[in-house]
Design a protein around this motif. Structure first.
Motif, short mmCIF file in Angstrom:
data_model
loop_
_atom_site.label_atom_id
_atom_site.label_comp_id
_atom_site.label_asym_id
_atom_site.label_seq_id
_atom_site.Cartn_x
_atom_site.Cartn_y
_atom_site.Cartn_z
N ALA A 24 14.30 2.02 -42.07
CA ALA A 24 14.64 2.34 -40.68
C ALA A 24 14.06 1.32 -39.73
O ALA A 24 12.97 0.77 -39.95
CB ALA A 24 14.11 3.73 -40.34
N SER A 25 14.80 1.06 -38.68
CA SER A 25 14.29 0.24 -37.60
C SER A 25 14.13 1.12 -36.37
O SER A 25 14.66 2.21 -36.32
CB SER A 25 15.24 -0.91 -37.30
OG SER A 25 16.47 -0.40 -36.83
N GLY A 26 13.41 0.65 -35.40
CA GLY A 26 13.21 1.44 -34.19
C GLY A 26 11.81 2.01 -34.15
O GLY A 26 11.01 1.86 -35.07
N ARG A 27 11.56 2.73 -33.09
CA ARG A 27 10.22 3.26 -32.85
C ARG A 27 10.11 4.73 -33.23
O ARG A 27 11.12 5.41 -33.42
CB ARG A 27 9.87 3.09 -31.38
CG ARG A 27 9.94 1.66 -30.90
CD ARG A 27 9.77 1.56 -29.40
NE ARG A 27 8.43 1.93 -28.96
CZ ARG A 27 8.07 2.03 -27.70
NH1 ARG A 27 8.95 1.82 -26.74
NH2 ARG A 27 6.83 2.34 -27.37
N PHE A 28 8.89 5.17 -33.34
CA PHE A 28 8.59 6.59 -33.55
C PHE A 28 9.23 7.15 -34.81
O PHE A 28 9.76 8.26 -34.81
CB PHE A 28 9.03 7.41 -32.34
CG PHE A 28 8.55 6.86 -31.02
CD1 PHE A 28 9.46 6.44 -30.06
CD2 PHE A 28 7.20 6.73 -30.76
CE1 PHE A 28 9.03 5.93 -28.85
CE2 PHE A 28 6.75 6.21 -29.56
CZ PHE A 28 7.66 5.82 -28.59
N PHE A 29 9.17 6.41 -35.89
CA PHE A 29 9.78 6.84 -37.15
C PHE A 29 9.26 8.20 -37.58
O PHE A 29 10.03 9.04 -38.07
CB PHE A 29 9.50 5.79 -38.23
CG PHE A 29 10.04 6.16 -39.58
CD1 PHE A 29 9.20 6.50 -40.63
CD2 PHE A 29 11.42 6.14 -39.82
CE1 PHE A 29 9.70 6.82 -41.88
CE2 PHE A 29 11.93 6.47 -41.06
CZ PHE A 29 11.06 6.80 -42.09
N SER A 30 7.99 8.44 -37.40
CA SER A 30 7.41 9.71 -37.85
C SER A 30 7.89 10.90 -37.03
O SER A 30 7.62 12.05 -37.38
CB SER A 30 5.88 9.64 -37.83
OG SER A 30 5.42 9.41 -36.51
N SER A 54 6.24 14.37 -40.95
CA SER A 54 4.93 14.17 -41.57
C SER A 54 5.01 14.09 -43.09
O SER A 54 4.05 13.71 -43.75
CB SER A 54 4.00 15.32 -41.19
OG SER A 54 4.46 16.53 -41.77
N GLY A 55 6.13 14.51 -43.62
CA GLY A 55 6.29 14.57 -45.07
C GLY A 55 5.84 15.88 -45.68
O GLY A 55 5.94 16.08 -46.89
N ASN A 74 5.66 6.36 -43.79
CA ASN A 74 5.84 6.15 -42.37
C ASN A 74 5.34 4.77 -41.93
O ASN A 74 5.85 4.20 -40.97
CB ASN A 74 5.14 7.25 -41.58
CG ASN A 74 5.91 8.56 -41.61
OD1 ASN A 74 7.09 8.60 -41.99
ND2 ASN A 74 5.26 9.64 -41.24
N ALA A 75 4.36 4.23 -42.61
CA ALA A 75 3.89 2.89 -42.27
C ALA A 75 4.96 1.85 -42.54
O ALA A 75 5.08 0.86 -41.80
CB ALA A 75 2.62 2.57 -43.05
#
Length: 123
Positions: A24-30, A54-55, A74-75
């Motif tokens: 994924a690209s973009g912000r706030f993936f989590s 959070s998984g 997430n990292a």
């Protein structure tokens, strides 16, 4: 805006395994629930698996429980789908999906879709 790119599809014999990845690209993936859908030839698109931001929560379609495992890093902004004990019925295009502040599930329309990766299981 989130872009999703799937990889890892291919041809495998029945009983084999594959691991799909979705970058994924973009912000706030989590902040996004992530998941996988699939669509076989002549069939409707169906939910396969979902994982919370959070998984900590994971959901699976009954048809893949015990065989498929969804996970996320997430990292690395990546979600995975480990598929074991594949059968010809698993043959489909697999799509990655993202839902902002929500869980991917069967009756949810995700905010974003990937373009899909083909999985073909031969008998």
């Amino acid at each position: 805006q989130v872009q999703l790119v799937e990889s890892g599809g291919g041809l495998v014999q029945a009983g084999g395994s594959l691991r799909l990845s979705c970058a994924a690209s973009g912000r706030f993936f989590s902040s996004y629930g992530m998941g996988w859908f699939r669509q076989g030839a002549g069939k409707e698109r169906e939910f396969v698996a979902g994982i919370s931001g959070s998984g900590g929560r994971k959901d699976y379609a009954d048809s893949v429980k015990g065989r498929f495992t969804i996970s996320r890093d997430n990292a690395e902004k990546t979600v995975y789908l480990q598929m074991n004990s594949l059968t010809p019925e698993d043959t489909a295009v697999y799509y990655c999906a993202a839902a902002y502040l929500d869980y991917i599930r069967a009756n949810l329309i995700p905010n974003y879709w990937g373009r899909g990766t083909q999985v073909t299981v031969s008998s």
